[in-house]
Design a protein around this motif. Structure first.
Motif, short mmCIF file in Angstrom:
data_model
loop_
_atom_site.label_atom_id
_atom_site.label_comp_id
_atom_site.label_asym_id
_atom_site.label_seq_id
_atom_site.Cartn_x
_atom_site.Cartn_y
_atom_site.Cartn_z
N TYR A 74 92.13 -2.52 7.01
CA TYR A 74 93.41 -2.54 6.27
C TYR A 74 94.30 -3.67 6.77
O TYR A 74 94.47 -3.83 7.99
CB TYR A 74 94.08 -1.18 6.46
CG TYR A 74 95.46 -1.04 5.86
CD1 TYR A 74 95.63 -0.58 4.55
CD2 TYR A 74 96.61 -1.34 6.60
CE1 TYR A 74 96.91 -0.45 4.01
CE2 TYR A 74 97.87 -1.20 6.07
CZ TYR A 74 98.01 -0.75 4.77
OH TYR A 74 99.27 -0.61 4.23
N PRO A 76 97.71 -5.18 7.64
CA PRO A 76 99.08 -4.71 7.90
C PRO A 76 100.05 -5.34 6.90
O PRO A 76 99.95 -6.51 6.57
CB PRO A 76 99.36 -5.20 9.32
CG PRO A 76 98.02 -5.43 9.93
CD PRO A 76 97.11 -5.82 8.82
N CYS A 101 96.39 6.29 13.71
CA CYS A 101 95.81 5.55 12.58
C CYS A 101 96.19 4.07 12.66
O CYS A 101 96.71 3.48 11.72
CB CYS A 101 96.28 6.13 11.25
SG CYS A 101 95.84 7.85 11.01
N THR A 102 95.88 3.45 13.76
CA THR A 102 96.43 2.12 14.09
C THR A 102 95.87 0.99 13.24
O THR A 102 96.47 -0.08 13.16
CB THR A 102 96.23 1.84 15.60
OG1 THR A 102 97.13 0.82 16.00
CG2 THR A 102 94.80 1.43 15.93
N GLY A 103 94.70 1.16 12.63
CA GLY A 103 94.10 0.07 11.85
C GLY A 103 93.82 -1.12 12.74
O GLY A 103 93.24 -1.00 13.82
N GLU A 124 92.36 5.75 16.08
CA GLU A 124 91.81 5.23 14.81
C GLU A 124 90.41 5.82 14.64
O GLU A 124 89.65 5.90 15.61
CB GLU A 124 91.77 3.70 14.86
CG GLU A 124 91.00 3.00 13.76
CD GLU A 124 91.53 3.28 12.36
OE1 GLU A 124 92.73 3.12 12.09
OE2 GLU A 124 90.71 3.66 11.50
N ILE A 125 90.09 6.20 13.40
CA ILE A 125 88.79 6.85 13.16
C ILE A 125 87.69 5.86 12.79
O ILE A 125 86.51 6.12 13.03
CB ILE A 125 88.95 7.94 12.06
CG1 ILE A 125 87.87 8.99 12.20
CG2 ILE A 125 88.99 7.35 10.67
CD1 ILE A 125 88.15 10.28 11.43
N GLY A 143 88.81 8.27 17.10
CA GLY A 143 88.70 9.67 16.74
C GLY A 143 89.68 10.04 15.65
O GLY A 143 90.43 9.20 15.14
N ASP A 144 89.66 11.32 15.33
CA ASP A 144 90.43 11.87 14.23
C ASP A 144 91.87 12.16 14.69
O ASP A 144 92.08 13.03 15.54
CB ASP A 144 89.71 13.17 13.79
CG ASP A 144 90.32 13.78 12.57
OD1 ASP A 144 91.22 13.17 11.96
OD2 ASP A 144 89.89 14.90 12.21
N MET A 145 92.82 11.39 14.17
CA MET A 145 94.25 11.53 14.50
C MET A 145 94.47 11.61 16.02
O MET A 145 94.28 10.63 16.71
CB MET A 145 94.83 12.75 13.78
CG MET A 145 96.34 12.73 13.65
SD MET A 145 96.99 11.41 12.61
CE MET A 145 96.54 11.96 10.99
N ILE A 163 101.47 5.26 10.50
CA ILE A 163 101.30 4.71 9.15
C ILE A 163 99.90 5.13 8.74
O ILE A 163 98.91 4.44 8.97
CB ILE A 163 101.49 3.18 9.12
CG1 ILE A 163 102.88 2.83 9.68
CG2 ILE A 163 101.32 2.66 7.70
CD1 ILE A 163 103.20 1.35 9.72
N LEU A 186 89.34 4.94 2.86
CA LEU A 186 89.69 5.73 4.04
C LEU A 186 91.09 5.36 4.55
O LEU A 186 91.78 6.18 5.15
CB LEU A 186 88.66 5.47 5.15
CG LEU A 186 88.86 6.19 6.49
CD1 LEU A 186 88.69 7.70 6.33
CD2 LEU A 186 87.88 5.65 7.54
N ALA A 187 91.51 4.12 4.28
CA ALA A 187 92.81 3.65 4.76
C ALA A 187 93.94 3.98 3.79
O ALA A 187 95.11 3.83 4.13
CB ALA A 187 92.77 2.14 4.99
C1 LIG Z 1 97.23 2.75 5.78
S1 LIG Z 1 96.14 2.24 7.05
C2 LIG Z 1 97.36 1.74 8.25
C3 LIG Z 1 96.84 1.03 9.43
C4 LIG Z 1 97.95 0.59 10.40
N1 LIG Z 1 98.72 1.73 10.85
C5 LIG Z 1 98.82 -0.46 9.77
O1 LIG Z 1 99.94 -0.15 9.37
O2 LIG Z 1 98.36 -1.61 9.64
C6 LIG Z 1 95.58 3.81 7.67
C7 LIG Z 1 94.53 3.74 8.80
O3 LIG Z 1 94.24 5.10 9.15
C8 LIG Z 1 92.85 5.20 9.48
N2 LIG Z 1 92.51 6.62 9.34
C9 LIG Z 1 92.23 7.32 8.22
N3 LIG Z 1 92.02 8.61 8.50
C10 LIG Z 1 92.16 8.75 9.85
C11 LIG Z 1 92.08 9.86 10.74
N4 LIG Z 1 91.79 11.09 10.29
N5 LIG Z 1 92.29 9.63 12.06
C12 LIG Z 1 92.56 8.39 12.53
N6 LIG Z 1 92.65 7.29 11.72
C13 LIG Z 1 92.47 7.48 10.39
C14 LIG Z 1 92.20 4.25 8.52
O4 LIG Z 1 90.92 3.87 8.97
C15 LIG Z 1 93.21 3.09 8.47
O5 LIG Z 1 92.90 2.13 9.45
#
Ligand SMILES: C[S@@+](CC[C@H](N)C(=O)[O-])C[C@H]1O[C@@H](n2cnc3c(N)ncnc32)[C@H](O)[C@@H]1O
Length: 257
Positions: A74, A76, A101-103, A124-125, A143-145, A163, A186-187
């Motif tokens: 994704y 930013p 969810c740092t991307g 980040e997953i 991992g998940d959240m 985010i 997923l993002a």
């Molecule tokens: C909208 S993007 C935002 C990325 C980053 N925060 C930014 O602003 O550039 C959401 C991110 O959440 C990740 N993601 C989705 N589901 C997730 C989960 N259950 N746990 C952790 N990360 C997750 C995605 O892979 C994606 O990188």
């Protein structure tokens, strides 16, 4: 053909393909090709199909700093910059922050630059995004959240930023074609009403935050209203809504009691 003429030709090609900032993009692609004419042609052709500029140049500027962005991660958005700056303002010099969810890690990277003595952790997953955020120098837990974070963080965190994906599933088909074609679902996909991951962020930030610590969420549409009962029940107060220059809701900032 002079370099200026060449850039003009590329800009015209990009403009015809629908790129709004065609001149700036021509400049960036020319610099990314580093004098390799075949490479430049390839980059322009890929950009004309809508592939994100950041994937082609390898980076994006976020809050004035360069953030590496790998393909399939994704990109930013500049609209997230005020949230990153507010998070930095709320983070004590020696504090601890977690970015869910740092991307690529843009928000966490800004925190690390503006609060160099603080501890910044990110989750980040997606393994591709994890690798990218690590290349940006971040401490990332795959991992998940919040699931992969060290348990010692409970009650210790000053700021949680999130985010997360927050586009309601039914709205995904209305996003610009370039976004839906290239950026990972997923993002983006926030479930039926867009709040599936937002709710999890609220619930999972609660135990991590110290009393008075801040949670900063990016969201849109009616999502702040949908989340409010959960925020109240979770003991969050000082709930502030932030709108962008078009008057659209962009973020909610609040504190943990
Ligand atoms: C909208 S993007 C935002 C990325 C980053 N925060 C930014 O602003 O550039 C959401 C991110 O959440 C990740 N993601 C989705 N589901 C997730 C989960 N259950 N746990 C952790 N990360 C997750 C995605 O892979 C994606 O990188």
């Amino acid at each position: 053909m002079t370099p200026d003429d060449k850039r003009g030709t590329i800009a015209a090609e990009l403009r015809a393909a629908g790129c709004i900032a065609a001149e700036e993009e021509a400049e960036e692609l020319t610099s990314a090709a580093a004098g390799d004419a075949a490479r430049l042609q390839e980059l322009v052709a890929r950009r004309c199909t809508g592939e994100p500029l950041a994937w082609l140049t390898g980076s994006v500027t976020f809050c004035g700093q360069t953030v590496l962005v790998h393909p399939d991660v994704y990109v930013p958005r500049w609209q997230s910059e005020p949230l990153a700056l507010e998070a930095a303002a709320r983070l004590p010099e020696h504090g601890t922050a977690v970015d869910f969810c740092t991307g690529a890690g843009a928000v966490a990277a800004v925190l690390a630059r503006l609060r160099p003595l603080a501890r910044i952790l990110a989750t980040e997953i997606d393994p591709t995004a994890v690798a990218c955020a690590r290349r940006n120098g971040l401490e990332v837990f795959q991992g998940d959240m919040s699931a992969s974070l060290p348990p010692t963080l409970v009650g210790q965190v000053d700021v949680v930023t999130a985010i997360v994906p927050y586009v309601p599933t039914w709205e995904l088909s209305f996003l610009p074609r370039d976004v839906t074609t290239y950026e990972p679902h997923l993002a983006l996909d926030g479930g039926a009403d867009g709040t599936l991951l937002l709710r999890r962020a609220v619930l999972e930030a609660g135990p991590l935050l110290r009393p008075g610590g801040s949670l900063l969420l990016e969201l849109g549409g009616q999502e702040a209203d949908l989340l409010q009962p959960l925020l109240t029940a979770g003991g969050y107060w000082d709930v502030q809504r932030r709108h962008d220059e078009d008057g659209d809701l962009r973020a909610v900032f609040c504190r943990r009691r």
